[in-house]
Design an enzyme around this catalytic site. Structure first.
Site, PDB file in Angstrom:
ATOM      1  N   VAL A  62       0.809  -1.220   0.000  1.00 41.01           N
ATOM      2  CA  VAL A  62       0.000   0.000   0.000  1.00 41.01           C
ATOM      3  C   VAL A  62       0.844   1.272   0.000  1.00 41.01           C
ATOM      4  CG1 VAL A  62      -2.000  -1.084   1.087  1.00 41.01           C
ATOM      5  CG2 VAL A  62      -0.247   0.002   2.529  1.00 41.01           C
ATOM      6  N   TYR A 154       3.117   5.974  16.119  1.00 44.83           N
ATOM      7  CA  TYR A 154       1.875   5.228  15.915  1.00 44.83           C
ATOM      8  C   TYR A 154       0.667   6.088  16.270  1.00 44.83           C
ATOM      9  CZ  TYR A 154      -1.604   1.519  16.309  1.00 44.83           C
ATOM     10  OH  TYR A 154      -2.735   0.747  16.162  1.00 44.83           O
ATOM     11  N   LYS A 158      -2.317   7.401  13.626  1.00 42.96           N
ATOM     12  CA  LYS A 158      -3.733   7.079  13.729  1.00 42.96           C
ATOM     13  C   LYS A 158      -4.587   8.344  13.880  1.00 42.96           C
ATOM     14  CE  LYS A 158      -3.417   2.679  13.127  1.00 42.96           C
ATOM     15  NZ  LYS A 158      -3.971   2.072  11.883  1.00 42.96           N
ATOM     16  N   THR A 189      -3.759  -9.725  19.131  1.00 45.61           N
ATOM     17  CA  THR A 189      -3.035  -9.952  17.886  1.00 45.61           C
ATOM     18  C   THR A 189      -1.538  -9.940  18.207  1.00 45.61           C
ATOM     19  OG1 THR A 189      -2.829  -7.599  17.378  1.00 45.61           O
ATOM     20  CG2 THR A 189      -4.827  -8.728  16.578  1.00 45.61           C
TER      21      THR A 189
END
Length: 247
Positions: A62, A154, A158, A189
């Site tokens: 991406v 991070y 976001k 996860t």
């Protein structure tokens, strides 16, 4: 959702992206999944087909616009249209304080999380605007609405994803296209394990969640499927985090 609905999922090879692809497969959608690991991607496509979905894997990064354009064009060439796109590709980067960050470490996170989301939406909207309809769901995070020491890249990425979501929603509304985000809290996860590093730190972190546990990828996938079909919702961020942002 029906067997004519065409869904694209980026970042589909693990975690929330994988659970989302499986959820749409169970809803009889036609699905194109993407990621950077071809062997895993083709294996997941086989799994989706075993659930009754018409599914294909396309290897794509991406961060590379040519890959993203080819991915979206392939979905349209294969199935004739694009109804839903879920942009789940992303990375957290290694924790570090601001004073230790470099331009390269910044780019490693922002290229995946922000540039990747921007390029995906650019080409998804190109198709959806011309067909006068569609739904995009970006994957944000609880950290898109707050700060976290040691995770500035991070967190900032976001925040940016949520800003892109709201801005794109305003631009796309005139074409009947909806753009929303789902912002998970801690989810079981590999990313959660990398961030917490030890069992003790993980347990302490989860103790700050009002529901006292991590979510599952399947629970987040349920929210994504809902938002994708919520016909009067656009420009919104649905926070699914066990109560982390309630206080």
């Amino acid at each position: 959702m029906n067997d004519k609905t065409v869904v694209l999922v980026t970042g589909a090879l693990s975690g929330i992206g994988r659970a989302t692809a499986l959820a749409f497969a169970r809803s009889n959608a036609r699905i194109v999944i993407s990621g950077r690991r071809a062997e895993e991607g083709h294996a997941l496509a086989d799994t989706l087909r075993s659930l009754g979905a018409d599914a294909e894997f396309v290897e794509a990064d991406v961060r590379v616009e040519e890959d993203v354009q080819a991915l979206v064009d392939h979905a349209v060439e294969r199935f004739g249209r694009l109804d839903i796109a879920v942009n789940a590709a992303g990375t957290e980067g290694e924790p570090a304080p601001v004073v230790e960050l470099t331009a390269a470490r910044y780019a490693a996170v922002f290229d995946a999380n922000v540039l990747g989301t921007l390029l995906a939406m650019k080409h998804e909207l190109r198709v959806m605007s011309s067909q006068r309809g569609g739904s995009i769901v970006n994957v944000s995070s609880t950290m898109g609405a707050r700060g976290a020491a040691g995770a500035s890249r991070y967190v900032a990425s976001k925040h940016a994803v949520e800003g892109l979501t709201k801005s794109a929603a305003l631009e796309a509304a005139a074409f009947g296209v909806r753009v929303n985000a789902v912002a998970p809290g801690p989810v079981q996860t590999p990313m959660l394990d990398r961030l917490t590093q030890t069992a003790e730190r993980k347990a302490a972190f989860l103790d700050t969640v009002p529901l006292k546990r991590a979510g599952t990828p399947e629970e987040i996938a349920e929210a994504i499927v809902y938002v994708a079909s919520a016909s009067f919702m656009t420009g919104e961020v649905l926070r699914v985090n066990g109560g982390r942002t309630a206080a």
